[in-house]
Scaffold this motif. Structure first.
Motif, PDB file in Angstrom:
ATOM      1  N   MET A  67       0.826  -1.208   0.000  1.00  0.00           N
ATOM      2  CA  MET A  67       0.000   0.000   0.000  1.00  0.00           C
ATOM      3  C   MET A  67       0.863   1.262   0.000  1.00  0.00           C
ATOM      4  N   TYR A  68       1.929   1.269   0.799  1.00  0.00           N
ATOM      5  CA  TYR A  68       2.837   2.425   0.785  1.00  0.00           C
ATOM      6  C   TYR A  68       3.500   2.575  -0.578  1.00  0.00           C
ATOM      7  N   ARG A  69       3.928   1.469  -1.169  1.00  0.00           N
ATOM      8  CA  ARG A  69       4.567   1.524  -2.486  1.00  0.00           C
ATOM      9  C   ARG A  69       3.596   2.100  -3.517  1.00  0.00           C
ATOM     10  N   ALA A  70       2.340   1.655  -3.480  1.00  0.00           N
ATOM     11  CA  ALA A  70       1.339   2.153  -4.427  1.00  0.00           C
ATOM     12  C   ALA A  70       1.110   3.652  -4.226  1.00  0.00           C
ATOM     13  N   ARG A  71       1.061   4.102  -2.967  1.00  0.00           N
ATOM     14  CA  ARG A  71       0.851   5.522  -2.687  1.00  0.00           C
ATOM     15  C   ARG A  71       2.006   6.361  -3.229  1.00  0.00           C
ATOM     16  N   PHE A  72       3.228   5.933  -2.937  1.00  0.00           N
ATOM     17  CA  PHE A  72       4.398   6.702  -3.377  1.00  0.00           C
ATOM     18  C   PHE A  72       4.551   6.675  -4.891  1.00  0.00           C
ATOM     19  N   ASP A  73       4.255   5.522  -5.514  1.00  0.00           N
ATOM     20  CA  ASP A  73       4.321   5.435  -6.976  1.00  0.00           C
ATOM     21  C   ASP A  73       3.308   6.384  -7.618  1.00  0.00           C
ATOM     22  N   GLU A  74       2.095   6.433  -7.085  1.00  0.00           N
ATOM     23  CA  GLU A  74       1.058   7.308  -7.626  1.00  0.00           C
ATOM     24  C   GLU A  74       1.477   8.770  -7.521  1.00  0.00           C
ATOM     25  N   ARG A  75       2.034   9.159  -6.386  1.00  0.00           N
ATOM     26  CA  ARG A  75       2.481  10.547  -6.223  1.00  0.00           C
ATOM     27  C   ARG A  75       3.630  10.865  -7.170  1.00  0.00           C
ATOM     28  N   ARG A  76       4.560   9.915  -7.322  1.00  0.00           N
ATOM     29  CA  ARG A  76       5.688  10.147  -8.229  1.00  0.00           C
ATOM     30  C   ARG A  76       5.189  10.312  -9.657  1.00  0.00           C
ATOM     31  N   HIS A  77       4.257   9.445 -10.091  1.00  0.00           N
ATOM     32  CA  HIS A  77       3.726   9.536 -11.452  1.00  0.00           C
ATOM     33  C   HIS A  77       2.966  10.849 -11.656  1.00  0.00           C
ATOM     34  N   ALA A  78       2.208  11.294 -10.653  1.00  0.00           N
ATOM     35  CA  ALA A  78       1.472  12.552 -10.766  1.00  0.00           C
ATOM     36  C   ALA A  78       2.441  13.723 -10.877  1.00  0.00           C
ATOM     37  N   GLU A  80       5.562  13.594 -12.000  1.00  0.00           N
ATOM     38  CA  GLU A  80       6.217  13.513 -13.303  1.00  0.00           C
ATOM     39  C   GLU A  80       5.300  14.035 -14.407  1.00  0.00           C
ATOM     40  N   ALA A  81       4.011  13.708 -14.333  1.00  0.00           N
ATOM     41  CA  ALA A  81       3.062  14.171 -15.349  1.00  0.00           C
ATOM     42  C   ALA A  81       2.915  15.688 -15.303  1.00  0.00           C
ATOM     43  N   LEU A  82       2.839  16.250 -14.088  1.00  0.00           N
ATOM     44  CA  LEU A  82       2.724  17.698 -13.961  1.00  0.00           C
ATOM     45  C   LEU A  82       3.997  18.386 -14.451  1.00  0.00           C
ATOM     46  N   ASP A  83       5.156  17.823 -14.120  1.00  0.00           N
ATOM     47  CA  ASP A  83       6.424  18.383 -14.605  1.00  0.00           C
ATOM     48  C   ASP A  83       6.497  18.364 -16.127  1.00  0.00           C
ATOM     49  N   ALA A  84       6.044  17.262 -16.725  1.00  0.00           N
ATOM     50  CA  ALA A  84       6.071  17.154 -18.183  1.00  0.00           C
ATOM     51  C   ALA A  84       5.148  18.192 -18.824  1.00  0.00           C
ATOM     52  N   LEU A  85       3.984  18.423 -18.229  1.00  0.00           N
ATOM     53  CA  LEU A  85       3.077  19.448 -18.753  1.00  0.00           C
ATOM     54  C   LEU A  85       3.700  20.837 -18.654  1.00  0.00           C
ATOM     55  N   PHE A  86       4.395  21.100 -17.544  1.00  0.00           N
ATOM     56  CA  PHE A  86       5.049  22.398 -17.387  1.00  0.00           C
ATOM     57  C   PHE A  86       6.123  22.589 -18.448  1.00  0.00           C
ATOM     58  N   VAL A  87       6.962  21.573 -18.639  1.00  0.00           N
ATOM     59  CA  VAL A  87       8.032  21.674 -19.642  1.00  0.00           C
ATOM     60  C   VAL A  87       7.428  21.887 -21.026  1.00  0.00           C
ATOM     61  N   HIS A 102       1.359  30.766 -17.517  1.00  0.00           N
ATOM     62  CA  HIS A 102       1.179  29.336 -17.293  1.00  0.00           C
ATOM     63  C   HIS A 102       0.796  29.114 -15.845  1.00  0.00           C
ATOM     64  N   ARG A 103      -0.082  28.198 -15.630  1.00  0.00           N
ATOM     65  CA  ARG A 103      -0.486  27.848 -14.274  1.00  0.00           C
ATOM     66  C   ARG A 103      -0.758  26.364 -14.235  1.00  0.00           C
ATOM     67  N   GLY A 104      -0.295  25.724 -13.197  1.00  0.00           N
ATOM     68  CA  GLY A 104      -0.519  24.283 -13.067  1.00  0.00           C
ATOM     69  C   GLY A 104      -0.911  23.940 -11.653  1.00  0.00           C
ATOM     70  N   CYS A 105      -1.657  22.871 -11.517  1.00  0.00           N
ATOM     71  CA  CYS A 105      -2.008  22.394 -10.181  1.00  0.00           C
ATOM     72  C   CYS A 105      -2.347  20.920 -10.284  1.00  0.00           C
ATOM     73  N   ALA A 106      -2.220  20.253  -9.167  1.00  0.00           N
ATOM     74  CA  ALA A 106      -2.571  18.836  -9.104  1.00  0.00           C
ATOM     75  C   ALA A 106      -3.977  18.726  -8.521  1.00  0.00           C
ATOM     76  N   PRO A 107      -4.792  17.822  -9.032  1.00  0.00           N
ATOM     77  CA  PRO A 107      -6.146  17.680  -8.498  1.00  0.00           C
ATOM     78  C   PRO A 107      -6.110  17.156  -7.062  1.00  0.00           C
ATOM     79  N   ALA A 108      -7.065  17.584  -6.268  1.00  0.00           N
ATOM     80  CA  ALA A 108      -7.172  17.105  -4.892  1.00  0.00           C
ATOM     81  C   ALA A 108      -7.740  15.693  -4.900  1.00  0.00           C
TER      82      ALA A 108
END
Length: 119
Positions: A67-78, A80-87, A102-108
């Motif tokens: 469960m911890y691995r899944a949580r951390f993987d999900e946050r890392r992927h989110a 990375e996706a936000l960083d890619a959109l910014f770039v 430019h403005r970016g945010c992660a969904p709650a």
């Protein structure tokens, strides 16, 4: 209770009371969460409950690890996706004498408290 004895806290609980005084039942709806596992603390002990059909059982160590691995993987992927959109937005086509904002945010996550502000 769901905020002080559970970590991370669970928001958005819905409590329903059934029956009349003396013969009452309580139903607690727990929303989906991306922050699992949620640990319940009692003094120096803790456990991680998980639903098993109509029962609640305690997670084993390997389940908590997964469960911890899944949580951390999900946050890392989110992230990375936000960083890619910014770039992509920052390095996109540029026009001379143009103003670009430019403005970016992660969904709650579902069930998190509303922190929106009106202006």
């Amino acid at each position: 209770m769901a905020i002080t004895a559970i970590s991370p806290p669970i928001f958005g609980l819905k409590v329903h009371y059934l029956g009349s005084e003396g013969e009452r039942a309580v139903i607690v709806e727990v929303p989906a969460s991306v922050d699992g596992p949620h640990l319940i603390y009692k003094n120096e002990y803790f456990g991680a409950p998980v639903r098993n059909d109509s029962d609640t059982v305690w997670m084993k160590e390997r389940q908590i690890e997964a469960m911890y691995r899944a949580r951390f993987d999900e946050r890392r992927h989110a992230t990375e996706a936000l960083d890619a959109l910014f770039v992509e937005a920052a390095t996109g086509p540029q026009q001379r004498d143009a103003c670009v904002a430019h403005r970016g945010c992660a969904p709650a996550p579902p069930g998190s408290p509303d922190v929106s502000h009106s202006r």
